[in-house]
Design a protein around this motif. Structure first.
Motif, mmCIF file in Angstrom:
data_model
loop_
_atom_site.group_PDB
_atom_site.id
_atom_site.type_symbol
_atom_site.label_atom_id
_atom_site.label_comp_id
_atom_site.label_asym_id
_atom_site.label_seq_id
_atom_site.Cartn_x
_atom_site.Cartn_y
_atom_site.Cartn_z
ATOM 1 N N ALA A 1 0.829 -1.202 0.000
ATOM 2 C CA ALA A 1 0.000 0.000 0.000
ATOM 3 C C ALA A 1 0.868 1.258 0.000
ATOM 4 C CB ALA A 1 -0.913 -0.008 1.231
ATOM 5 N N TRP A 2 1.946 1.219 0.747
ATOM 6 C CA TRP A 2 2.851 2.366 0.831
ATOM 7 C C TRP A 2 3.445 2.679 -0.539
ATOM 8 C CZ3 TRP A 2 7.876 4.108 0.392
ATOM 9 C CH2 TRP A 2 8.260 5.187 1.211
ATOM 10 N N PHE A 3 3.926 1.646 -1.217
ATOM 11 C CA PHE A 3 4.515 1.844 -2.539
ATOM 12 C C PHE A 3 3.462 2.269 -3.565
ATOM 13 C CE2 PHE A 3 7.858 -1.131 -0.877
ATOM 14 C CZ PHE A 3 8.908 -0.226 -0.942
ATOM 15 N N GLN A 4 2.278 1.664 -3.496
ATOM 16 C CA GLN A 4 1.204 2.034 -4.421
ATOM 17 C C GLN A 4 0.821 3.493 -4.257
ATOM 18 O OE1 GLN A 4 -2.040 -0.719 -3.828
ATOM 19 N NE2 GLN A 4 -0.709 -2.491 -4.151
ATOM 20 N N ARG A 5 0.794 3.941 -3.017
ATOM 21 C CA ARG A 5 0.430 5.334 -2.753
ATOM 22 C C ARG A 5 1.414 6.286 -3.437
ATOM 23 N NH1 ARG A 5 -3.768 8.426 -2.259
ATOM 24 N NH2 ARG A 5 -3.566 10.092 -0.748
ATOM 25 N N LEU A 6 2.688 5.981 -3.327
ATOM 26 C CA LEU A 6 3.691 6.840 -3.965
ATOM 27 C C LEU A 6 3.532 6.841 -5.479
ATOM 28 C CD1 LEU A 6 6.973 6.146 -1.972
ATOM 29 C CD2 LEU A 6 5.165 7.804 -1.532
ATOM 30 N N LEU A 7 3.249 5.696 -6.060
ATOM 31 C CA LEU A 7 3.060 5.621 -7.501
ATOM 32 C C LEU A 7 1.871 6.468 -7.947
ATOM 33 C CD1 LEU A 7 3.767 1.817 -7.946
ATOM 34 C CD2 LEU A 7 5.146 3.686 -8.878
ATOM 35 N N LEU A 8 0.789 6.458 -7.171
ATOM 36 C CA LEU A 8 -0.380 7.263 -7.515
ATOM 37 C C LEU A 8 -0.077 8.753 -7.392
ATOM 38 C CD1 LEU A 8 -3.197 5.199 -5.755
ATOM 39 C CD2 LEU A 8 -2.811 5.440 -8.209
ATOM 40 N N ILE A 9 0.628 9.134 -6.353
ATOM 41 C CA ILE A 9 0.999 10.546 -6.190
ATOM 42 C C ILE A 9 1.908 10.975 -7.338
ATOM 43 C CG2 ILE A 9 2.281 12.180 -4.750
ATOM 44 C CD1 ILE A 9 1.314 10.570 -2.319
ATOM 45 N N ASN A 10 2.818 10.093 -7.715
ATOM 46 C CA ASN A 10 3.728 10.415 -8.811
ATOM 47 C C ASN A 10 2.978 10.620 -10.118
ATOM 48 O OD1 ASN A 10 6.501 10.770 -9.688
ATOM 49 N ND2 ASN A 10 6.260 8.852 -10.805
ATOM 50 N N GLU A 11 1.911 9.853 -10.326
ATOM 51 C CA GLU A 11 1.093 10.043 -11.520
ATOM 52 C C GLU A 11 0.460 11.430 -11.534
ATOM 53 O OE1 GLU A 11 0.654 8.026 -14.288
ATOM 54 O OE2 GLU A 11 2.395 7.091 -13.330
ATOM 55 N N GLN A 12 0.036 11.907 -10.353
ATOM 56 C CA GLN A 12 -0.533 13.255 -10.266
ATOM 57 C C GLN A 12 0.524 14.307 -10.566
ATOM 58 O OE1 GLN A 12 -3.970 14.028 -9.551
ATOM 59 N NE2 GLN A 12 -3.116 15.869 -10.517
ATOM 60 N N VAL A 13 1.730 14.066 -10.082
ATOM 61 C CA VAL A 13 2.838 14.990 -10.363
ATOM 62 C C VAL A 13 3.046 15.120 -11.862
ATOM 63 C CG1 VAL A 13 5.343 15.285 -10.167
ATOM 64 C CG2 VAL A 13 3.999 14.638 -8.156
ATOM 65 N N LYS A 14 3.058 13.989 -12.552
ATOM 66 C CA LYS A 14 3.264 14.019 -14.003
ATOM 67 C C LYS A 14 2.082 14.661 -14.713
ATOM 68 C CE LYS A 14 4.202 9.577 -14.315
ATOM 69 N NZ LYS A 14 4.599 8.267 -14.900
ATOM 70 N N ALA A 15 0.862 14.373 -14.242
ATOM 71 C CA ALA A 15 -0.331 14.950 -14.869
ATOM 72 C C ALA A 15 -0.350 16.465 -14.751
ATOM 73 C CB ALA A 15 -1.593 14.357 -14.248
ATOM 74 N N ASP A 16 0.192 16.978 -13.662
ATOM 75 C CA ASP A 16 0.233 18.426 -13.446
ATOM 76 C C ASP A 16 1.402 19.096 -14.162
ATOM 77 O OD1 ASP A 16 -1.984 18.248 -11.883
ATOM 78 O OD2 ASP A 16 -0.942 18.416 -9.973
ATOM 79 N N GLY A 17 2.268 18.275 -14.749
ATOM 80 C CA GLY A 17 3.409 18.839 -15.448
ATOM 81 C C GLY A 17 4.446 19.449 -14.531
ATOM 82 N N MET A 18 4.431 19.034 -13.273
ATOM 83 C CA MET A 18 5.415 19.553 -12.326
ATOM 84 C C MET A 18 6.767 18.883 -12.545
ATOM 85 S SD MET A 18 3.469 19.888 -8.650
ATOM 86 C CE MET A 18 2.669 18.285 -8.754
ATOM 87 N N PRO A 19 7.846 19.608 -12.401
ATOM 88 C CA PRO A 19 9.166 18.967 -12.458
ATOM 89 C C PRO A 19 9.337 18.050 -11.253
ATOM 90 C CG PRO A 19 9.372 21.274 -11.799
ATOM 91 C CD PRO A 19 7.949 21.073 -12.184
ATOM 92 N N SER A 20 9.397 16.749 -11.488
ATOM 93 C CA SER A 20 9.392 15.790 -10.382
ATOM 94 C C SER A 20 10.595 15.959 -9.463
ATOM 95 C CB SER A 20 9.348 14.358 -10.921
ATOM 96 O OG SER A 20 10.491 14.093 -11.721
#
Length: 231
Positions: free
Chosen positions: A55-74
């Motif tokens: 669950a911990w790893f999945q959560r990070l992957l989902l947040i990372n998808e939002q980062v990419k969707a927003d076009g933020m520099p990761s």
């Protein structure tokens, strides 16, 4: 995206440091950001701790998808978390079996530009024990998970001293501001990033705060420890 994980013995001040980071404007993930369903297995069984890790790893992957969707520099995004999956090595029965798996999972995350940084917060032993006793006096329920026992503190200290962490900071006499400053100084030196918090979008806050209901996660301080195997 960077995930700064605060690790350390109970009483070392992780929760207070996490709140200080939050007060400074950092997005934070406490250990209860996902719910633990009631099932037949003890929440600190190997199976349930493995579910928490996933669950911990999945959560990070989902947040990372939002980062990419927003076009933020990761590379400018940093989250501060209360503990890392390595805690499962300590808390789970036969948790030592998880250590190498977790290390490989952390390496895999780098393929998605997610970088996990662990920070060990330590406190001088006598001071730590004094803090633990005072907290147990304020919160007697902590006796349920052995925090009133010096031998349990020593076992936990042995665990943390036996692993290698990315960052180290002492919290014996420092103020919270000093501790967070030291942690971020080491983090910037390690990553060569400045982390401009003003560039992080509001939707990232939503992604961090929304709970992922399919992922069961126990709060470490909400259950009674089962027999531990400390490395």
């Amino acid at each position: 995206m960077y995930v700064l994980c605060l690790e350390g013995c109970h009483g070392s001040g992780k929760s207070a440091v996490l709140r200080e980071f939050e007060n400074q404007g950092y997005y934070t993930l406490d250990e209860g950001f996902l719910n633990m369903p009631k099932v037949a297995l003890h929440p600190q069984s190997l199976t349930m701790e493995t579910a928490w890790m996933s669950a911990w790893f999945q959560r990070l992957l989902l947040i990372n998808e939002q980062v990419k969707a927003d076009g933020m520099p990761s590379e400018n995004v940093i989250l501060v978390a209360d503990r890392s999956p390595l805690s499962a090595v300590l808390y789970a029965k036969r948790g030592k079996l998880l250590h190498e798996i977790i290390k490989e999972q952390v390496e895999e995350l780098k393929e998605s530009d997610i970088h996990v940084i662990t920070c060990h917060i330590s406190v001088e032993r006598d001071t730590l024990w004094d803090r633990i006793l005072k907290r147990v006096e304020r919160e007697p329920v902590r006796r349920n998970y052995n925090e009133h026992k010096m031998e349990w503190m020593d076992d936990v200290l042995h665990f943390y001293q036996g692993l290698e962490w990315d960052l180290y900071v002492d919290n014996t006499t420092s103020t919270l501001q000093e501790v967070t400053d030291k942690i971020m100084k080491q983090t910037r030196e390690m990553t060569n990033q400045e982390f401009d918090l003003s560039q992080q979008s509001p939707s990232l806050c939503t992604a961090v705060c929304v709970q992922y209901s399919m992922s069961p996660v126990p709060m470490r301080n909400s259950v009674t420890p089962i027999e531990q195997e400390v490395a």
